[in-house]
Design an enzyme around this catalytic site. Structure first.
Site, PDB file in Angstrom:
ATOM      1  N   GLU A 165      31.621  15.285 -13.405  1.00 45.92           N
ATOM      2  CA  GLU A 165      31.113  14.875 -12.275  1.00 45.92           C
ATOM      3  C   GLU A 165      31.780  13.446 -13.249  1.00 45.92           C
ATOM      4  OE1 GLU A 165      27.001  15.152 -13.550  1.00 45.92           O
ATOM      5  OE2 GLU A 165      27.030  16.588 -12.018  1.00 45.92           O
ATOM      6  N   TYR A 296      22.141  16.609  -6.528  1.00 41.32           N
ATOM      7  CA  TYR A 296      20.778  16.923  -6.434  1.00 41.32           C
ATOM      8  C   TYR A 296      19.907  15.825  -5.986  1.00 41.32           C
ATOM      9  CZ  TYR A 296      21.766  18.548 -10.986  1.00 41.32           C
ATOM     10  OH  TYR A 296      22.469  19.795 -11.492  1.00 41.32           O
TER      11      TYR A 296
HETATM   12  C1  PNW Z   1      24.036  16.373 -13.769  1.00 38.05           C
HETATM   13  N1  PNW Z   1      23.024  10.573 -11.407  1.00 38.05           N
HETATM   14  O1  PNW Z   1      23.857  15.370 -14.325  1.00 38.05           O
HETATM   15  C2  PNW Z   1      24.867  17.111 -15.358  1.00 38.05           C
HETATM   16  O2  PNW Z   1      26.458  17.591 -14.982  1.00 38.05           O
HETATM   17  C3  PNW Z   1      24.510  18.088 -15.760  1.00 38.05           C
HETATM   18  O3  PNW Z   1      24.928  18.568 -17.132  1.00 38.05           O
HETATM   19  C4  PNW Z   1      22.919  17.966 -15.802  1.00 38.05           C
HETATM   20  O4  PNW Z   1      21.637  18.203 -16.837  1.00 38.05           O
HETATM   21  C5  PNW Z   1      22.186  18.085 -14.202  1.00 38.05           C
HETATM   22  O5  PNW Z   1      22.889  16.857 -13.779  1.00 38.05           O
HETATM   23  C6  PNW Z   1      20.748  17.010 -14.315  1.00 38.05           C
HETATM   24  O6  PNW Z   1      20.732  15.922 -15.154  1.00 38.05           O
HETATM   25  C7  PNW Z   1      24.007  13.782 -14.009  1.00 38.05           C
HETATM   26  O7  PNW Z   1      22.148   9.746 -11.916  1.00 38.05           O
HETATM   27  C8  PNW Z   1      23.307  13.416 -14.052  1.00 38.05           C
HETATM   28  O8  PNW Z   1      22.620  10.154 -10.864  1.00 38.05           O
HETATM   29  C9  PNW Z   1      22.725  11.989 -13.738  1.00 38.05           C
HETATM   30  C10 PNW Z   1      22.772  11.350 -12.308  1.00 38.05           C
HETATM   31  C11 PNW Z   1      23.632  12.844 -11.722  1.00 38.05           C
HETATM   32  C12 PNW Z   1      23.963  14.330 -12.486  1.00 38.05           C
END
Ligand code: PNW
Length: 460
Positions: A165, A296
């Site tokens: 990411e 997500y």
């Molecule tokens: C991802 N957003 O994080 C990460 O790869 C993981 O480490 C994390 O635990 C998981 O998703 C759940 O959050 C994100 O703000 C954190 O868009 C924030 C965002 C997206 C992904």
């Protein structure tokens, strides 16, 4: 019944800082997250991951649980400062030994390792003395570190992810300051993203030139992207939704699959967006053997009516001054405890969008999952909402595959309840519950449900 072919890779995903613990021992150097969590107010309740799930010490037990569930693949990340305490130079042999033993344990259980090189825990020294991802030299440090990993683990690790990411590192780390190193800027994210892309491409080139022929592995990148649905059918909003996707996945995917940043980003960002030399473009082009996708949620996108920034921290498009997009959700959508809307059809649309824009790339879902407040009662965790979530997202994925998307695997985020960055331990994503006081593991109902999916290659 929806069937997947029997080569489909079913896995679970994790990352080093979120699960390992042993943050200071056994020769590990500090990372920017070890530092960041100590700053008051940066994480909920000042929580940190000095112990977290203690995976460093319990990996045998956790891998045995995974094997019991029939999981075929495990995605983890190497902690750069556990392998190289300063980020360059000296190697910590205890760190090499730990990962080597852990990988052997996976293979003994018939579980395929998927290793991420960078999941955000940058060696602190590289930040404080070398300016982190703002320094163009980071591409050299990263390649040196990647080489240490290829050399030590590449005989057994056949699936590599360079950076997890890059959008989050740039936007949350250097734009909004919600994540380490906590910098707030309108311009730095573009420089950081630029260096992440070049670091990725350089490490991939190094792997291909020196290891791929003998080690026979694949290497790629994992990008996070939500779906952006036009709020209305009017052309301005439809364009805004497309623009939002280009500022999100396109920012990193276009240079890799098309050789440069999206035209709309170059136009709107102007000189704040660095440019690639012809040699860099050539090095970037085709530098991912697969499209790792972390997905997500979904939001509506509309052409922005105001010129002001709308910079809420989690789950927005970020840098909205440049994008000129207003984001919103349908209040009727169900949400998770992260406040992320549950919209499985958005996943299908995104997969089809990626399929089309990047000309049918191999896609691996390297993360998808749901945060839910789970409690143990009579030794059981009944997380039906998570089962519903994963089922509906897998159905959406299956539909996209029927329409041609070449999806090869799915990794549930996450194997264990773990440290959810700035939001601490209240946010639970695991298929396996971890009591953070006793560290006792309890597989949730979703773990056994997922085990059934893996076993039968199908969702009921
Ligand atoms: C991802 N957003 O994080 C990460 O790869 C993981 O480490 C994390 O635990 C998981 O998703 C759940 O959050 C994100 O703000 C954190 O868009 C924030 C965002 C997206 C992904």
């Amino acid at each position: 019944m929806k069937y997947f072919d029997n080569k489909f890779i079913w896995g679970c995903a994790t990352s080093s800082y979120q699960i390992e613990g042993e943050a200071y021992g056994n020769g590990k150097g500090p990372s920017i997250w070890d530092d960041f969590v100590r700053i008051p107010g940066k994480t909920v309740n000042g929580e940190h991951a000095e112990v977290s799930c203690n995976f460093y010490h319990t990996y045998r037990e956790d891998i045995a649980l995974m094997a019991q569930m029939g999981i075929k693949a495990f995605r983890f990340s190497f902690s750069w400062p556990r392998i190289m305490p300063l980020g360059y130079g000296k190697i910590n042999e205890q760190g090499i030994q730990f990962y080597s033993d852990m990988i052997n344990c996976l293979l003994e259980h018939g579980i395929e390792p998927y290793a991420t090189l960078y999941h955000w825990d940058l060696p602190l020294e590289l930040q404080t003395a070398h300016n982190g991802w703002l320094n163009p030299k980071i591409t050299e440090y990263f390649t040196e570190y990647a080489n240490v990993c290829f050399r030590n683990f590449g005989d057994r690790v056949k699936n590599w992810i360079t950076i997890n990411e890059p959008w989050v590192v740039a936007i949350l780390g250097y734009g909004q300051g919600a994540f380490a190193p906590g910098r707030v800027s309108q311009t730095e994210p573009y420089l950081v993203g630029h260096h992440e892309l070049l670091a990725h491409a350089k490490a991939v080139k190094y792997y291909r030139d020196n290891y791929q022929a003998s080690q026979q592995g694949q290497i790629g990148i994992s990008l996070n992207c939500d779906w952006r649905e036009p709020l209305t059918n009017n052309p301005e909003d439809m364009e805004a939704a497309e623009r939002a996707l280009l500022f999100f996945a396109g920012w990193f995917a276009d240079p890799i699959w098309k050789g440069d940043y999206p035209e709309v980003m170059r136009q709107r960002i102007g000189h704040k967006l660095p440019s690639f030399t012809p040699e860099e473009k050539a090095m970037l082009m085709g530098s991912s053997d697969f499209f790792g996708l972390n997905h997500y949620t979904t939001m509506f996108a509309a052409n922005s009516k105001n010129t002001n920034s709308d910079r809420n921290v989690y789950g927005n498009g970020g840098i909205s001054e440049d994008q000129h997009v207003d984001l919103s959700v349908d209040p009727a959508w169900e949400t998770t405890t992260m406040n992320w809307a549950v919209v499985p059809w958005g996943f299908r649309k995104l997969l089809e969008w990626i399929d089309k824009r990047y000309n049918r790339p191999t896609i691996i879902i390297t993360e998808n999952g749901m945060s839910n407040n789970d409690t143990v009662s009579n030794g059981e965790v009944n997380d039906q909402p998570r089962i519903n979530f994963i089922r509906s997202y897998l159905e959406a994925c299956h539909e996209a595959m029927q329409h041609g998307a070449d999806v090869r695997g799915y990794f549930a985020w996450s194997l264990l309840d773990n440290f959810e960055w700035a939001l601490g331990y209240q946010k639970q994503f695991g298929l396996i519950h971890v009591d953070m006081k006793t560290l006792v593991r309890t597989p949730k109902a979703s773990a056994w449900w997922y085990a059934g999916v893996v076993k039968n290659n199908c969702i009921d």
